[in-house]
Design a protein around this motif. Structure first.
Motif, PDB file in Angstrom:
ATOM      1  N   ARG A  38       0.828  -1.204   0.000  1.00 20.41           N
ATOM      2  CA  ARG A  38       0.000   0.000   0.000  1.00 20.41           C
ATOM      3  C   ARG A  38       0.868   1.262   0.000  1.00 20.41           C
ATOM      4  NH1 ARG A  38      -4.923  -1.683   4.180  1.00 20.41           N
ATOM      5  NH2 ARG A  38      -5.448  -3.604   3.093  1.00 20.41           N
ATOM      6  N   LEU A  43       0.180   3.607  -3.511  1.00 21.19           N
ATOM      7  CA  LEU A  43      -0.473   4.906  -3.354  1.00 21.19           C
ATOM      8  C   LEU A  43       0.372   6.020  -3.970  1.00 21.19           C
ATOM      9  CD1 LEU A  43      -1.842   4.637   0.292  1.00 21.19           C
ATOM     10  CD2 LEU A  43      -3.183   4.646  -1.822  1.00 21.19           C
ATOM     11  N   GLY A 103      -3.134  10.243  -3.161  1.00 21.69           N
ATOM     12  CA  GLY A 103      -2.429   9.170  -2.460  1.00 21.69           C
ATOM     13  C   GLY A 103      -1.105   9.567  -1.850  1.00 21.69           C
ATOM     14  N   ARG A 119      -5.432   6.320   1.219  1.00 20.67           N
ATOM     15  CA  ARG A 119      -5.961   5.115   0.559  1.00 20.67           C
ATOM     16  C   ARG A 119      -7.471   5.235   0.371  1.00 20.67           C
ATOM     17  NH1 ARG A 119      -7.631  -0.196   2.297  1.00 20.67           N
ATOM     18  NH2 ARG A 119      -7.238  -1.722   0.644  1.00 20.67           N
ATOM     19  N   MET A 149      -8.080   7.498  -2.551  1.00 20.13           N
ATOM     20  CA  MET A 149      -7.755   6.863  -3.827  1.00 20.13           C
ATOM     21  C   MET A 149      -8.856   5.892  -4.254  1.00 20.13           C
ATOM     22  SD  MET A 149      -4.931   7.906  -5.304  1.00 20.13           S
ATOM     23  CE  MET A 149      -4.117   6.607  -6.215  1.00 20.13           C
TER      24      MET A 149
END
Length: 277
Positions: free
Chosen positions: A118, A122, A134, A175, A178
């Motif tokens: 992650r 991002l 992100g 996150r 996004m």
């Protein structure tokens, strides 16, 4: 739990293997066609009575690593210094056949709200899409991460120091933004729908013609599965094997938004959504 420089160096190697290989079991076009993965049969060790679950891309990753990377990892000349086994790597990916020793300490680096995947996608997606949703302070987050022991359970876990709480929260929020603004964008979701159906059509016309990917239960099936990469599927789409949905993808004439829910849909909206499927 005892850590020394030699042990930490060995753990670092294992974590890097796991981070590099954890998504190697993804199907073509990533998450778009995970509904085409086969159901777990009743005679499989992962099967749980009363559950109707499919294999996940993690199951394929674990199987691929144990089947095709065992020799590469274990017999690499520098591994004489570390004695890393392939199960040390798959233990970080949720391999239920392995009894973890201290690998649980590092699992959060591979799979958690703040995992390396992650943290990477991002920033990378924001860069390539030319957006700022992100973006977070990666350096600050890394500098404030530590190892801590829970005073109640005495378990050792990856932790964020008090000074890093805000940047950890900013990653979670980034996150969320996004997903709402990019990953769940109506056009992108429309193409997910077309890709899944086009690949379903290909799998019905190609290979074993089951409509599903081969299960991760043997070297032969894994080889077949790995042959279905993005480029192979592109070629089969170009050959016209994707049916109506394949044609839509090639001509970029995707379905438009026929129904839209609130950001957090209520029961009525979900019921209406089912009518459109």
């Amino acid at each position: 739990m005892n850590f020394n420089e030699a042990g930490l160096e060995r753990d670092r190697k294992i974590i890097r293997f796991a981070a590099l290989l954890h998504d190697i079991g993804h199907s073509p076009f990533s998450h778009a066609d995970e509904e085409l993965m086969p159901y777990i049969p009743e005679d499989h060790p992962k099967y749980k009575k009363g559950e109707d679950k499919r294999f996940s891309h993690e199951d394929y990753s674990i199987a691929v690593i144990k089947t095709f990377f065992k020799d590469i990892i274990e017999n690499y000349k520098d591994n004489d210094n570390y004695d890393i086994k392939v199960e040390d790597v798959t233990a970080l990916l949720g391999d239920e056949t392995v009894k973890p020793k201290r690998s649980h300490v590092w699992k959060n680096i591979i799979s958690s709200q703040l995992d390396a995947d992650r943290a990477d996608y991002l920033l990378r997606d924001s860069l390539h899409l030319g957006i700022s949703y992100g973006i977070y302070d990666k350096e600050r987050l890394v500098n404030t991460m530590s190892i801590a022991t829970d005073p109640e359970t005495y378990s050792t876990n990856l932790a964020v120091e008090e000074g890093g709480w805000h940047v950890a929260e900013s990653l979670v929020i980034a996150r969320y933004h996004m997903f709402t603004q990019v990953y769940f964008h109506k056009t992108r979701r429309a193409f997910d729908h077309h890709i899944e159906n086009a690949l379903k059509e290909i799998l019905l016309k190609h290979g074993d013609r089951s409509g599903f990917f081969p299960p991760p239960d043997g070297e032969e099936n894994l080889k077949k599965y790995l042959e279905y990469d993005d480029w192979a599927m592109y070629g089969l789409l170009k050959e016209g094997l994707g049916g109506e949905h394949g044609k839509i993808i090639l001509e970029r004439k995707q379905d438009k938004c026929v129904f839209q829910t609130s950001e957090v849909p209520d029961e009525d909206e979900l019921d209406r959504f089912e009518d459109y499927i």
